[in-house]
Enzyme design. Structure first.
Site, PDB file in Angstrom:
ATOM      1  N   GLU A  71       0.898  -1.211  -0.024  1.00  0.00           N
ATOM      2  CA  GLU A  71       0.213   0.243   0.037  1.00  0.00           C
ATOM      3  C   GLU A  71       0.752   1.399   0.026  1.00  0.00           C
ATOM      4  O   GLU A  71       0.400   2.297  -0.643  1.00  0.00           O
ATOM      5  CB  GLU A  71      -0.899  -0.096   1.173  1.00  0.00           C
ATOM      6  CG  GLU A  71      -2.140  -0.793   1.264  1.00  0.00           C
ATOM      7  CD  GLU A  71      -1.838  -2.429   1.752  1.00  0.00           C
ATOM      8  OE1 GLU A  71      -0.690  -2.653   1.895  1.00  0.00           O
ATOM      9  OE2 GLU A  71      -2.711  -3.130   1.464  1.00  0.00           O
ATOM     10  N   PHE A 133     -12.161  -8.102  13.016  1.00  0.00           N
ATOM     11  CA  PHE A 133     -11.121  -8.588  12.336  1.00  0.00           C
ATOM     12  C   PHE A 133     -10.787  -7.441  11.382  1.00  0.00           C
ATOM     13  O   PHE A 133     -11.345  -6.868  10.443  1.00  0.00           O
ATOM     14  CB  PHE A 133     -11.377  -9.708  11.508  1.00  0.00           C
ATOM     15  CG  PHE A 133     -10.383 -10.415  10.733  1.00  0.00           C
ATOM     16  CD1 PHE A 133      -9.088 -10.672  11.241  1.00  0.00           C
ATOM     17  CD2 PHE A 133     -10.600 -10.227   9.304  1.00  0.00           C
ATOM     18  CE1 PHE A 133      -8.039 -11.030  10.317  1.00  0.00           C
ATOM     19  CE2 PHE A 133      -9.396 -10.564   8.550  1.00  0.00           C
ATOM     20  CZ  PHE A 133      -8.320 -11.149   9.064  1.00  0.00           C
ATOM     21  N   GLN A 134      -9.560  -6.974  11.235  1.00  0.00           N
ATOM     22  CA  GLN A 134      -9.118  -6.041  10.287  1.00  0.00           C
ATOM     23  C   GLN A 134      -9.595  -4.643  10.373  1.00  0.00           C
ATOM     24  O   GLN A 134      -9.774  -3.783   9.660  1.00  0.00           O
ATOM     25  CB  GLN A 134      -8.872  -6.216   8.702  1.00  0.00           C
ATOM     26  CG  GLN A 134      -7.965  -7.455   8.434  1.00  0.00           C
ATOM     27  CD  GLN A 134      -7.953  -7.793   7.245  1.00  0.00           C
ATOM     28  OE1 GLN A 134      -8.606  -7.475   6.363  1.00  0.00           O
ATOM     29  NE2 GLN A 134      -6.612  -8.167   6.897  1.00  0.00           N
ATOM     30  N   LYS A 183     -17.646  -1.562   5.098  1.00  0.00           N
ATOM     31  CA  LYS A 183     -18.233  -2.273   4.158  1.00  0.00           C
ATOM     32  C   LYS A 183     -19.733  -2.540   3.717  1.00  0.00           C
ATOM     33  O   LYS A 183     -20.090  -2.634   2.560  1.00  0.00           O
ATOM     34  CB  LYS A 183     -17.887  -3.679   4.335  1.00  0.00           C
ATOM     35  CG  LYS A 183     -17.937  -4.822   3.418  1.00  0.00           C
ATOM     36  CD  LYS A 183     -17.598  -6.183   3.648  1.00  0.00           C
ATOM     37  CE  LYS A 183     -17.213  -6.922   2.353  1.00  0.00           C
ATOM     38  NZ  LYS A 183     -17.194  -8.288   2.697  1.00  0.00           N
ATOM     39  N   MET A 495      23.459  10.428   4.509  1.00  0.00           N
ATOM     40  CA  MET A 495      23.063  11.542   5.190  1.00  0.00           C
ATOM     41  C   MET A 495      23.520  11.333   6.714  1.00  0.00           C
ATOM     42  O   MET A 495      24.060  12.143   7.643  1.00  0.00           O
ATOM     43  CB  MET A 495      21.807  12.228   5.017  1.00  0.00           C
ATOM     44  CG  MET A 495      21.684  13.662   5.505  1.00  0.00           C
ATOM     45  SD  MET A 495      23.167  14.692   4.744  1.00  0.00           S
ATOM     46  CE  MET A 495      21.997  15.483   3.487  1.00  0.00           C
TER      47      MET A 495
END
Lengths: 584, 171
Positions: A71, A133-134, A183, A495
């Protein structure tokens, strides 16, 4: 990361599959329809349980979708796309881990004002708050790093929310907007709301774009009386598509121009009035111009600490004019005498149209030109030292004639690119400025190439940053888009190494990475041609060949590790205290 | 310096979170906050008291608040003519021996008794925060068992003091 199967999803959400009449639209269908109304050409995303209905609608009614391999890759690609195209970047991810993987990209877009609309899946409203869930509270998580965010709570609100999200992301000071889609909002049947309920209705959001005439008047008077005026142009010029106006303004009043890191490209790199970038690793001339100017005209920059150095010493003699579309930026860091809240283009047009007589800046320009000649960027090359990153970048500039779209991560390679690549055109420079995100440059290049399929897109990355998002090589393999990945490989976090050398007694704590993959073989594993360049002589030949190719390529440039970015303003110092200004 | 700031917002879930989150992110310290909807149920008003270091920080605070999409109006009303009210509930030890004495103390404050037990009395008092401070100080010696304050809510008065030449003419 585990993603949901269909069966699992149904168990978790405990929602029966509704068989609906084919004519009735659900939330997901309306979602796709609304994106089409906004002329979305491409979506960057990754499916998962909570966004299955959205992906189902996308299957039936396709919009081009780029399936990143993580993602974070999707959102950085969307950022690159947005910056180069000037359009809104669109991202979709699932709930929970899908959404949290976007957080770095959202914060990056917020810091650098990149217009994004980010859609995240969410568990059904019936189970929100039960640690389903999730499930992750992405509204709470992204609240401080978005311009605004929404959770859809009624299917009928869907079009209005999407319309508002695009409006907020792309107007005023651009930024990311998150729309969280439970959903059951995607599966829920859509009842057409009244027309007025679909329209953007934001009484609290009315950005000012037209400058106040009295303030323009004051600014014009200040320009007339100034002997040593200076323009500091930031990314606001680019968002306002005002590069032509910037040049016209500078030329009309004969005022020199410096850029912030993100503002590069706002004026042509070889423009005679351009002094180069200012700030921590900017040109000596630009920084000294800030310190000695008597009028500083900031156009669309936010006086970031990497630009200003220690604020107590910043531009001590200057009256400050600040043009910004975001009133909260004016006076935040630097006291401002003449604030102008406006779109950069409109403000510059008003200043150009104003009939104020020019100040006499000839002597000032003369002294700056002498300084430019006396203090160019410098490096010490020799065959014994090996290949220097600056040499690579000079060759990249030469072989692409300053016309390429260039993306970077953050760090040494970014600063060298900003120093040595002179952009002929605006909107060709994509870098992570405010957040300073490693792993940004490569996926951003993919988005940039999709925005400009015919452009030469070069992604300059370090060996460490590249390894944070290199899984997106799959996209080059799949799409065959001709992105050129140039790794300035110094086997170190460059750096970090430089700061440890300078400020931490050469104690190189966890910054040297001697064990690496064979990048050429890695490229080959993805069916991409790989090059390994170790000398300047090789670079001249192979870099040319690689950059001229019509295929994606990866070039592993083995550069000198012990090379630091100079000149430099040490942290806590004023801009006038630059070190490494001249060769030792 | 202590400032009283009112923020008119669109009344929807998350807006309080957004405003307090913003203050936290920018390192402002909220002393008290009250929220409720206005005559229009779709619009809420927040009143909060914050401690800010200087003018520049204050300006930043007001601008950042104004920038929020759900925020309609931001006002720093500290220096205006305002009505400031706070409500406190105070439970005080008040055995029969001293009850009459305690009750006489509260009278000038126009506090009311809202609950009585065998040895305790609960008072409700409204007024400016200073008045409530004074009320609490007076009751302290008797033993405060429990105390809760709502934080201030405020209104700008209809008539504002006029500073300017007109005033001298009137004189």
């Amino acid at each position: 990361m585990m993603k949901l199967t269909v069966e699992e999803t149904e168990q978790v959400y405990e929602e029966p599959i509704t068989t609906q009449a084919p004519t009735q639209l659900n939330g997901a269908d309306v979602f796709i329809e609304t994106l089409k109304k906004h002329q979305v050409e491409v979506i960057f995303g990754y499916p998962g349980g909570a966004v299955l209905p959205i992906y189902d609608a996308l299957y039936k009614n396709p919009i081009k979708h780029i399936l990143a391999r993580h993602e974070q890759g999707a959102i950085h690609a969307a950022e690159g796309y947005a910056r180069v195209s000037g359009k809104v970047g669109v991202v979709i991810a699932t709930s929970g881990p899908g959404a949290t993987n976007l957080v770095t990209g959202i914060a990056d877009a917020m810091m650098d004002s990149i217009p994004l609309v980010v859609f995240t899946g969410q568990v059904a409203t019936t189970v929100i708050g039960t640690d389903a869930f999730q499930e992750a509270d992405i509204i709470g998580i992204t609240q401080p790093i978005t311009k605004h965010n929404y959770q859809v709570k009624d299917v009928a609100d869907f079009p209005r929310i999407i319309n508002e999200a695009f409006h907020i992301a792309s107007t005023g000071r651009p930024g990311p907007v998150v729309v969280d889609i439970p959903k059951n909002m995607a599966t829920g049947l859509f009842v057409t709301p009244k027309e007025e309920n679909q329209e953007v209705n934001l009484p609290g959001y009315q950005p000012t774009t037209t400058p106040n005439f009295l303030q323009i008047q004051k600014a014009a008077q200040a320009i007339t009386t100034a002997k040593q005026p200076l323009i500091l142009a930031g990314a606001g010029v680019l968002f306002a598509k005002a590069s032509a106006e910037l040049a016209a303004f500078a030329e009309k009043y004969q005022i020199p121009v410096t850029n912030t890191l993100l503002g590069l490209g706002g004026i042509e790199g070889n423009h005679p009035l351009f002094l180069g970038m200012a700030g921590m690793h900017g040109t000596y001339t630009a920084n000294m111009a800030i310190q000695s100017c008597d009028l500083l005209i900031n156009v669309g920059a936010r006086f970031d600490d990497r630009l200003t150095g220690n604020l107590n010493f910043f531009a001590p003699n200057a009256r400050v004019v600040h043009i910004d579309i975001d009133p909260a930026e004016i006076g935040k860091n630097v006291p401002t005498e003449i604030p102008i809240v406006a779109d950069a283009k409109e403000a510059l047009e008003a200043l150009i149209a104003h009939s104020a007589p020019n100040g006499n800046t000839a002597a000032w320009l003369e002294s700056l030109n002498i300084s430019k000649e006396q203090y160019p960027f410098h490096y010490q090359a020799s065959v014994e030292r090996g290949l220097l990153p600056q040499q690579v970048l000079e060759l990249v500039h030469e072989y692409t004639n300053g016309d390429a779209v260039v993306t970077t991560d953050v760090g040494q390679h970014q600063m060298w690119t900003a120093q040595y690549y002179k952009f002929n055109h605006p909107h060709n420079w994509v870098t992570s400025g405010g957040l300073g995100t490693m792993g940004f440059g490569f996926p951003a290049a993919i988005g940039a190439q999709l925005a400009k399929p015919d452009a030469k897109v070069v992604s300059i990355v370090g060996d460490a940053g590249f390894q944070m998002t290199l899984q997106e090589l799959s996209l080059l393999q799949e799409l065959r888009i001709p992105v050129k990945v140039i790794i300035l490989n110094n086997q170190a976090l460059g750096m970090v190494r430089q700061w440890q050398e300078t400020f931490h007694g050469e104690r190189f704590s966890q910054s040297l990475i001697s064990v690496q993959p064979d990048f050429v073989k890695l490229a080959e594993a993805y069916d991409i041609k790989g090059y390994k360049i170790e000398t300047f002589e090789d670079a001249k030949v192979q870099l040319k060949e690689a950059l001229e190719s019509d295929e994606p390529v990866l070039i592993d440039c083995r550069v000198v590790q012990k090379e630091s970015v100079y000149p430099m303003v040490a942290p806590g110092r004023g801009l006038h205290e630059m070190i490494g200004v001249k060769p030792e | 310096m202590k400032r009283i700031i009112t923020v008119t917002v669109i009344n929807q879930s998350g807006v309080l979170n957004r405003v307090t989150g913003l203050l936290m992110k920018r390192q402002f310290n909220i002393e008290s906050i009250t929220v409720g909807h206005t005559e229009n149920p779709q619009i809420s008003k927040m009143t909060f008291v914050v401690n800010v270091e200087d003018e520049q920080k204050l300006e930043q605070l007001l601008k950042q608040l104004q920038k929020q999409v759900d925020v309609l109006k931001v006002n720093d009303i500290t220096e205006k003519q305002i009505v400031v009210r706070e409500l406190a509930l105070v439970k005080v030890a008040s055995p029969p021996a001293v009850r009459a004495e305690v009750n006489s103390i509260i009278e000038p404050f126009r506090a009311s008794i809202i609950d009585t037990g065998k040895n305790v009395v609960t008072f409700q008092v409204t007024g400016s925060p200073e008045k409530i401070d004074a009320f609490i100080d007076l009751l302290k010696p008797y033993g405060i068992k429990e105390l809760t304050r709502t934080g201030v809510t405020a209104f700008v008065r209809e008539t504002q003091k006029v500073n300017g030449p007109q005033l001298s003419i009137l004189k």
